[in-house]
Design a protein around this motif. Structure first.
Motif, PDB file in Angstrom:
ATOM      1  N   ARG A   1     -10.563   0.993   4.545  1.00  0.00           N
ATOM      2  CA  ARG A   1     -10.190   1.252   3.149  1.00  0.00           C
ATOM      3  C   ARG A   1     -10.384  -0.018   2.325  1.00  0.00           C
ATOM      4  O   ARG A   1      -9.475  -0.844   2.212  1.00  0.00           O
ATOM      5  CB  ARG A   1      -8.743   1.756   3.086  1.00  0.00           C
ATOM      6  CG  ARG A   1      -8.594   3.065   3.853  1.00  0.00           C
ATOM      7  CD  ARG A   1      -7.241   3.715   3.715  1.00  0.00           C
ATOM      8  NE  ARG A   1      -7.325   5.112   4.112  1.00  0.00           N
ATOM      9  CZ  ARG A   1      -6.333   5.985   4.094  1.00  0.00           C
ATOM     10  NH1 ARG A   1      -5.141   5.608   3.693  1.00  0.00           N
ATOM     11  NH2 ARG A   1      -6.516   7.232   4.454  1.00  0.00           N
TER      12      ARG A   1
ATOM     13  N   ASP B   1      -1.256   3.622   6.661  1.00  0.00           N
ATOM     14  CA  ASP B   1      -1.116   4.707   5.682  1.00  0.00           C
ATOM     15  C   ASP B   1      -0.339   4.204   4.474  1.00  0.00           C
ATOM     16  O   ASP B   1      -0.756   4.373   3.320  1.00  0.00           O
ATOM     17  CB  ASP B   1      -0.387   5.886   6.341  1.00  0.00           C
ATOM     18  CG  ASP B   1      -0.147   7.024   5.370  1.00  0.00           C
ATOM     19  OD1 ASP B   1      -1.098   7.385   4.653  1.00  0.00           O
ATOM     20  OD2 ASP B   1       0.989   7.528   5.319  1.00  0.00           O
TER      21      ASP B   1
ATOM     22  N   ASP C   1      -1.875   2.895   0.411  1.00  0.00           N
ATOM     23  CA  ASP C   1      -1.468   3.451  -0.891  1.00  0.00           C
ATOM     24  C   ASP C   1      -0.980   2.324  -1.807  1.00  0.00           C
ATOM     25  O   ASP C   1      -1.280   2.301  -3.004  1.00  0.00           O
ATOM     26  CB  ASP C   1      -0.338   4.482  -0.737  1.00  0.00           C
ATOM     27  CG  ASP C   1      -0.847   5.907  -0.625  1.00  0.00           C
ATOM     28  OD1 ASP C   1      -1.920   6.096  -0.017  1.00  0.00           O
ATOM     29  OD2 ASP C   1      -0.178   6.827  -1.133  1.00  0.00           O
TER      30      ASP C   1
HETATM   31 MG    MG Z   1      -1.945   8.216   3.036  1.00  0.00          MG
END
Ligand code: MG
Ligand code: IPM
Length: 340
Positions: free
Chosen positions: A102, A234, A238
């Motif tokens: 990411r 996770d 964000d």
């Molecule tokens: Mg997520």
């Protein structure tokens, strides 16, 4: 000709995927695109979020482009009811996608769209490398009326292979994030990452996850590669998304063994509150398509062209609502295509 499986999923999924497929067809002559139902839409049609047929189709593709899954229609605390997210988890496991990349790179034109001050975020260029097929997401779950458990497990092999990905991607340093002061899995994680780091010329540092969450907003430009386990990744990704001004900007690539198909998807969800209105920001979907071009098809030039087109459109003033503007999904897509 490369074959791409597309999974529009739910909510804003179909409306952001459509222009992305247009971009893909424009950049890759003769690309074969095969669409399948997935997530909540698949629960409605087949009673399960991911059918064996769709998983097989994905296994047979060169890459998979996914938009978003989920929505209030399928939200339930009933442990036996099918959930759209099971489709995503099944796909990650079924395709062996253990490495989730990411990248977080604020676009210069959006430096003032972030809730963080410009001087804090300027110069940020980091990559979250999240382990994606282990940990508490996939451990055994139990449930009685009055208690529940989720087991968190990691093996030496699982930690080694994701650490190798992180060191392969790093330019300045690897920051490994864990909770080694409390969790046994984190102590194994820290030990194994330390072993992988030996013999690499990239320095390694360790951060506890609570401290990492703080550093990420206090000093984001200090990070290069953040290497972490499934659930911490996770949550931190964000958080990191807000550095770019909107979670509508963040793409991701999920990769397995060399040569196997990867999965490319925006980090954001299906945004049911704005679905069907044609106002969703398609830029993370476009940037995910760029990652598909780079990592899935080995087309670096086309990937860069698409990323530059997104930058240029923003430079020229393109702003969807999440970025404080009024542009629709279609206007955003036109602006990027014009810049391409
Ligand atoms: Mg997520
Ligand atoms: C993500 C999402 C998923 C996850 C959900 C939808 C299962 O939040 O890709 O970050 O938790 O991995």
């Amino acid at each position: 000709m490369p074959k791409i499986v597309t999974l529009p999923g739910d909510g804003i999924g179909p409306e952001i995927l459509e222009p992305a497929v247009g971009v893909l067809q424009r950049l890759v002559d003769g690309v074969e695109v095969e669409e399948h139902v997935f997530g909540g839409a698949s629960i409605d049609a087949h009673g399960t979020a991911l059918t064996d047929e769709v998983l097989d189709a994905c296994k047979g593709a060169d890459a998979v482009l996914l938009a978003a899954v989920g929505g209030p229609k399928w939200d339930t605390t009933d442990p036996n009811a099918p959930r759209p997210e099971q489709g995503l988890l099944g796909l990650r496991k079924g395709l062996g996608l253990f490495a989730n990349l990411r990248p977080v790179r604020p676009v210069p034109a959006l430096l003032d769209a972030s809730p963080l001050r410009r001087d804090r975020i300027e110069g940020t260029d980091l990559l979250v490398v999240r382990e994606l097929t282990g940990g508490i997401y996939f451990g055994e779950k139990t449930r009685t009326a009055d208690s529940a458990t989720d087991v968190c497990t990691y093996s030496r092999e699982e930690v080694t292979r994701i650490a190798e990905v992180a060191f392969g991607a790093a330019r300045r340093k690897v920051t490994s994030v864990d909770k080694a002061n409390v969790l046994e899995t984190s102590r194994l994680w820290r030990e194994v990452v330390g072993e992988v780091a030996q013999g690499k010329d990239v320095p390694l540092e360790h951060l506890l996850v609570d401290n990492a969450a703080m550093q990420l907003v206090a000093n984001p430009s200090d990070f290069d590669v953040i290497l972490t386990e499934n659930m911490f990744g996770d949550i931190l990704s964000d958080e990191a998304a807000m550095i770019t001004g909107s979670i509508g900007m963040l793409p991701s690539a999920s990769l397995g063994q060399e040569g196997d198909p990867g999965l490319f998807e925006p980090v954001h969800g299906s945004a049911p509150d704005i679905a069907g209105q044609g106002i969703a920001n398609p830029l993370a979907m476009f940037l995910s398509t760029a990652l598909l071009l780079r990592h899935g098809l080995g087309r670096e030039d086309e990937a860069r062209a698409l990323e530059s087109a997104v930058d240029k459109a923003l430079d020229q003033g393109l702003r969807t609502r999440d970025l404080g503007g009024t542009a629709s999904t279609a206007e955003a897509a036109d602006a990027v295509l014009a810049a391409l």
